[in-house]
Design a protein around this motif. Structure first.
Motif, PDB file in Angstrom:
ATOM      1  N   ILE A 110       0.844  -1.208   0.000  1.00 44.86           N
ATOM      2  CA  ILE A 110       0.000   0.000   0.000  1.00 44.86           C
ATOM      3  C   ILE A 110       0.877   1.255   0.000  1.00 44.86           C
ATOM      4  CG2 ILE A 110      -1.626   1.362   1.395  1.00 44.86           C
ATOM      5  CD1 ILE A 110      -3.045  -0.938   0.153  1.00 44.86           C
ATOM      6  N   GLY A 111       1.967   1.223   0.769  1.00 39.04           N
ATOM      7  CA  GLY A 111       2.862   2.379   0.830  1.00 39.04           C
ATOM      8  C   GLY A 111       3.408   2.729  -0.549  1.00 39.04           C
ATOM      9  N   VAL A 112       3.857   1.720  -1.283  1.00 40.78           N
ATOM     10  CA  VAL A 112       4.434   1.961  -2.617  1.00 40.78           C
ATOM     11  C   VAL A 112       3.360   2.492  -3.571  1.00 40.78           C
ATOM     12  CG1 VAL A 112       5.449   0.770  -4.616  1.00 40.78           C
ATOM     13  CG2 VAL A 112       6.342   0.334  -2.312  1.00 40.78           C
ATOM     14  N   SER A 113       2.154   1.928  -3.498  1.00 37.11           N
ATOM     15  CA  SER A 113       1.061   2.437  -4.354  1.00 37.11           C
ATOM     16  C   SER A 113       0.710   3.876  -3.981  1.00 37.11           C
ATOM     17  CB  SER A 113      -0.192   1.566  -4.210  1.00 37.11           C
ATOM     18  OG  SER A 113       0.047   0.291  -4.734  1.00 37.11           O
ATOM     19  N   THR A 114       0.776   4.194  -2.695  1.00 37.17           N
ATOM     20  CA  THR A 114       0.468   5.565  -2.251  1.00 37.17           C
ATOM     21  C   THR A 114       1.500   6.537  -2.822  1.00 37.17           C
ATOM     22  OG1 THR A 114      -0.450   4.686  -0.204  1.00 37.17           O
ATOM     23  CG2 THR A 114       0.134   7.027  -0.206  1.00 37.17           C
ATOM     24  N   LEU A 115       2.776   6.162  -2.764  1.00 37.26           N
ATOM     25  CA  LEU A 115       3.826   7.038  -3.286  1.00 37.26           C
ATOM     26  C   LEU A 115       3.670   7.213  -4.796  1.00 37.26           C
ATOM     27  CD1 LEU A 115       6.908   5.868  -1.173  1.00 37.26           C
ATOM     28  CD2 LEU A 115       5.498   7.918  -0.877  1.00 37.26           C
ATOM     29  N   ASP A 116       3.200   6.163  -5.464  1.00 40.15           N
ATOM     30  CA  ASP A 116       2.970   6.271  -6.906  1.00 40.15           C
ATOM     31  C   ASP A 116       1.882   7.322  -7.197  1.00 40.15           C
ATOM     32  OD1 ASP A 116       3.250   4.688  -9.705  1.00 40.15           O
ATOM     33  OD2 ASP A 116       1.178   5.280  -9.377  1.00 40.15           O
ATOM     34  N   VAL A 117       0.775   7.274  -6.441  1.00 42.68           N
ATOM     35  CA  VAL A 117      -0.301   8.261  -6.660  1.00 42.68           C
ATOM     36  C   VAL A 117       0.204   9.661  -6.309  1.00 42.68           C
ATOM     37  CG1 VAL A 117      -2.649   8.991  -6.040  1.00 42.68           C
ATOM     38  CG2 VAL A 117      -2.113   6.548  -6.226  1.00 42.68           C
ATOM     39  N   LEU A 118       0.901   9.768  -5.167  1.00 45.51           N
ATOM     40  CA  LEU A 118       1.380  11.095  -4.732  1.00 45.51           C
ATOM     41  C   LEU A 118       2.324  11.695  -5.767  1.00 45.51           C
ATOM     42  CD1 LEU A 118       2.032  10.404  -0.933  1.00 45.51           C
ATOM     43  CD2 LEU A 118       0.210  11.825  -1.915  1.00 45.51           C
ATOM     44  N   SER A 119       3.161  10.849  -6.380  1.00 44.93           N
ATOM     45  CA  SER A 119       4.155  11.385  -7.320  1.00 44.93           C
ATOM     46  C   SER A 119       3.491  11.931  -8.586  1.00 44.93           C
ATOM     47  CB  SER A 119       5.202  10.326  -7.653  1.00 44.93           C
ATOM     48  OG  SER A 119       4.567   9.282  -8.346  1.00 44.93           O
ATOM     49  N   ARG A 120       2.219  11.604  -8.810  1.00 44.06           N
ATOM     50  CA  ARG A 120       1.485  12.160  -9.954  1.00 44.06           C
ATOM     51  C   ARG A 120       0.932  13.549  -9.656  1.00 44.06           C
ATOM     52  NH1 ARG A 120       0.293   7.719 -13.397  1.00 44.06           N
ATOM     53  NH2 ARG A 120       1.204   5.904 -12.374  1.00 44.06           N
ATOM     54  N   HIS A 121       1.028  13.982  -8.380  1.00 47.89           N
ATOM     55  CA  HIS A 121       0.420  15.263  -7.989  1.00 47.89           C
ATOM     56  C   HIS A 121       1.354  16.087  -7.109  1.00 47.89           C
ATOM     57  CE1 HIS A 121      -3.347  13.732  -9.613  1.00 47.89           C
ATOM     58  NE2 HIS A 121      -3.022  12.579  -9.030  1.00 47.89           N
ATOM     59  N   PRO A 122       2.554  16.387  -7.623  1.00 41.62           N
ATOM     60  CA  PRO A 122       3.541  17.089  -6.784  1.00 41.62           C
ATOM     61  C   PRO A 122       3.111  18.503  -6.411  1.00 41.62           C
ATOM     62  CG  PRO A 122       4.298  16.929  -9.057  1.00 41.62           C
ATOM     63  CD  PRO A 122       3.054  16.112  -8.968  1.00 41.62           C
ATOM     64  N   ASP A 123       2.163  19.071  -7.148  1.00 39.09           N
ATOM     65  CA  ASP A 123       1.709  20.433  -6.830  1.00 39.09           C
ATOM     66  C   ASP A 123       0.603  20.423  -5.775  1.00 39.09           C
ATOM     67  OD1 ASP A 123       0.278  18.960  -8.615  1.00 39.09           O
ATOM     68  OD2 ASP A 123      -0.473  20.686  -9.756  1.00 39.09           O
ATOM     69  N   ARG A 124       0.129  19.257  -5.402  1.00 46.38           N
ATOM     70  CA  ARG A 124      -0.988  19.180  -4.472  1.00 46.38           C
ATOM     71  C   ARG A 124      -0.566  18.599  -3.118  1.00 46.38           C
ATOM     72  NH1 ARG A 124      -7.078  17.899  -5.940  1.00 46.38           N
ATOM     73  NH2 ARG A 124      -7.815  17.285  -3.893  1.00 46.38           N
ATOM     74  N   TYR A 125       0.328  17.613  -3.136  1.00 49.06           N
ATOM     75  CA  TYR A 125       0.754  16.921  -1.907  1.00 49.06           C
ATOM     76  C   TYR A 125       2.251  17.042  -1.715  1.00 49.06           C
ATOM     77  CZ  TYR A 125      -3.785  14.776  -2.754  1.00 49.06           C
ATOM     78  OH  TYR A 125      -5.113  14.575  -3.017  1.00 49.06           O
ATOM     79  N   HIS A 126       2.612  17.076  -0.439  1.00 52.96           N
ATOM     80  CA  HIS A 126       4.035  17.182  -0.144  1.00 52.96           C
ATOM     81  C   HIS A 126       4.322  16.166   0.964  1.00 52.96           C
ATOM     82  CE1 HIS A 126       7.028  19.109   2.446  1.00 52.96           C
ATOM     83  NE2 HIS A 126       6.060  19.380   3.284  1.00 52.96           N
ATOM     84  N   ILE A 127       5.314  15.293   0.736  1.00 49.74           N
ATOM     85  CA  ILE A 127       5.589  14.188   1.663  1.00 49.74           C
ATOM     86  C   ILE A 127       6.459  14.677   2.810  1.00 49.74           C
ATOM     87  CG2 ILE A 127       6.630  11.904   1.909  1.00 49.74           C
ATOM     88  CD1 ILE A 127       5.806  11.459  -1.058  1.00 49.74           C
ATOM     89  N   VAL A 128       5.923  14.589   4.018  1.00 50.45           N
ATOM     90  CA  VAL A 128       6.645  15.060   5.206  1.00 50.45           C
ATOM     91  C   VAL A 128       7.444  13.909   5.822  1.00 50.45           C
ATOM     92  CG1 VAL A 128       6.409  16.086   7.505  1.00 50.45           C
ATOM     93  CG2 VAL A 128       4.873  16.806   5.652  1.00 50.45           C
ATOM     94  N   ALA A 129       6.828  12.715   5.892  1.00 51.86           N
ATOM     95  CA  ALA A 129       7.510  11.616   6.577  1.00 51.86           C
ATOM     96  C   ALA A 129       7.186  10.275   5.935  1.00 51.86           C
ATOM     97  CB  ALA A 129       7.112  11.589   8.046  1.00 51.86           C
ATOM     98  N   LEU A 130       8.209   9.411   5.910  1.00 48.95           N
ATOM     99  CA  LEU A 130       8.053   8.033   5.425  1.00 48.95           C
ATOM    100  C   LEU A 130       8.524   7.102   6.536  1.00 48.95           C
ATOM    101  CD1 LEU A 130       9.605   8.381   1.829  1.00 48.95           C
ATOM    102  CD2 LEU A 130       7.174   8.339   2.446  1.00 48.95           C
TER     103      LEU A 130
END
Ligand code: NAD
Ligand code: MG
Length: 406
Positions: free
Chosen positions: A13-33
């Motif tokens: 699930i984590g890897v799939s989440t990062l895949d979705v997030l990487s499609r929207h760099p202007d909307r989401y910003h990753i604070v912690a992994l």
């Protein structure tokens, strides 16, 4: 920008989440992994996503990650242990937390996210199974948002009226129809079931997932845990939730209304759809998922599950009906039994036997506090370990064969 913590970033699930997030760099910003002990994968994810924090649950692994990462990236703060996980779930710059740690280990960090009023995107169903009432109370008390990521619950959420706080009746809902693929052994001869290997159990026909949930899908304990999860999420009693076998995994679940309507959510079996929905709700964003081609699928089948083949499903219904800490005991025994099966120490059919014996041996209590839940979780783990050890000592004993009582 929405700040995100991904708990369990190195998992399926984590890897799939990062895949979705990487499609929207202007909307989401990753604070912690965060991860348990997979240093190499978390290191690569840190290079790719540059979070402010990286957490390894395992302290030695945190040291190794530090040695690897800090020469080039001293700006990424590395924490460890349960306090590290709780810290990054509660940071003020974090708006949403993806709860994707597997098993009971996810409970405390997910609760920390709820207590700090985040949007909790819940994949970690075990947290809700263990401590449903406590978890839901904390969500309400701290004005947090709870968005289901589990594909079935996400489908139900999409098919439900917006407000179900007053229960199913007030919302005009008759029943929830929870679909299940039936896993890799749906049609295997019952006589062959007890000799199946971990790799066979993990070869799910439709979904690619972590090993624990893959075994749970093969025993259908996963569906049992999901019945319990649905009871808490949708304020429903177990008798209003029917499990429907649907081998194609295209209809992800359904809601039946009092007027005879059934609403369903359909889609490709790809977790990026529910992940994207939980991230963007009430909006919709691109998830990278190939749209469903109904002409390729052709037909949809539905069957009633066979509880002789899948005793874990019956045990989960019984635990939810029993109430209190029974579901936490069920979950703990299952985690221990699945780990033993994956380690080659227990037969597949013995998983249900261990869970049933543990439920009989450990008394459930009213789940009045986290301490009570965690105490019964610990007792259940000890009891399940004992059953497995006893059975291993007397070779060929029932538990290893999974026949009858231990
Ligand atoms: P996985 O095994 O692939 O990944 C688990 C993640 O949790 C990893 O990042 C691992 O490092 C971390 N982790 C494991 N033990 C830990 C510990 N003790 N402390 C801290 N972190 C720990 O699992 P998954 O398939 O991604 O499933 C994660 C959760 O999502 C489970 O609760 C599962 O039931 C649920 N879920 C998964 C899927 C799916 O398609 N994989 C679908 C629905 C729900
Ligand atoms: Mg599911």
């Amino acid at each position: 920008m929405i700040g995100i913590t991904v708990l369990g970033a190195t998992g399926s699930i984590g890897v799939s989440t990062l895949d979705v997030l990487s499609r929207h760099p202007d909307r989401y910003h990753i604070v912690a992994l965060t991860a348990n002990n997979d240093v190499e994968r978390l290191y690569q994810q840190c290079l790719a996503h540059r979070p402010a924090y990286a957490v390894m649950a395992d302290a030695d692994a945190a040291q190794r990650l530090r040695a690897r990462l800090h020469p080039q990236h001293p700006d990424i703060e590395i924490l460890s242990g349960i306090t590290g996980l709780e810290t990054v779930a509660a940071l003020p710059q974090v708006d949403y937390v993806m709860a994707a740690i597997v098993g009971a280990a996810g409970l405390l960090p997910t609760l920390a996210a709820a207590r700090s009023g985040k949007r909790v995107m819940l994949a970690n169903k075990e947290a809700l199974v263990m401590a449903g009432q406590i978890f839901m109370d904390e969500i309400r008390r701290h004005n947090a948002e709870l968005l289901p990521v589990d594909s079935e619950h996400n489908a139900i959420f999409q098919s439900m009226p917006t407000d179900i706080t007053a229960g199913l009746d007030a919302a005009g809902v008759q029943r929830i129809l929870l679909t299940a693929s039936g896993g890799p052994f749906r049609t295997l001869a019952l006589s062959k079931l007890h000799d199946v290997t971990p790799d066979q159990a993990c070869a799910h026909p439709n979904w690619v997932m972590g090993r624990k949930i893959s075994v749970d899908s093969a025993t259908m304990m996963n569906k049992g845990l999901e019945v319990i999860e649905a009871c808490w999420l949708f304020n429903a009693t177990p008798d209003r939730i029917e499990v429907v076998l649907h081998p194609q995994s295209v209809v992800h679940s359904m809601v039946e209304y009092k007027d005879g309507s059934i609403l369903a959510q359909l889609g490709s079996p790809d977790m990026r759809t529910p992940i994207a929905y939980a991230l963007a709700w009430p909006e919709r964003i691109d998830s990278g998922v190939t749209p469903l081609n109904l002409f390729d699928i052709g037909r949809l089948d539905f069957e009633r599950p066979d509880l002789t083949r899948f005793p874990c499903l019956r045990l989960a219904y019984e635990a939810m009906q029993a109430g209190g800490t029974a579901a936490a005991i069920l979950n703990a025994a299952n985690e221990v039994a699945v780990a033993a099966f994956l380690a080659g120490k227990l037969k597949f059919t013995a998983i249900a036997a261990v869970v049933e014996t543990t439920l009989a041996n450990v008394s459930a209590h009213a789940a009045i506090s986290l301490e009570v839940v965690l105490a019964d979780d610990a007792l259940a783990r000890e009891s399940a370990q004992r059953s497995i050890a006893d059975a291993m000592q007397s070779r060929g004993a029932n538990v290893l064969q999974g026949r009858g009582a231990i």
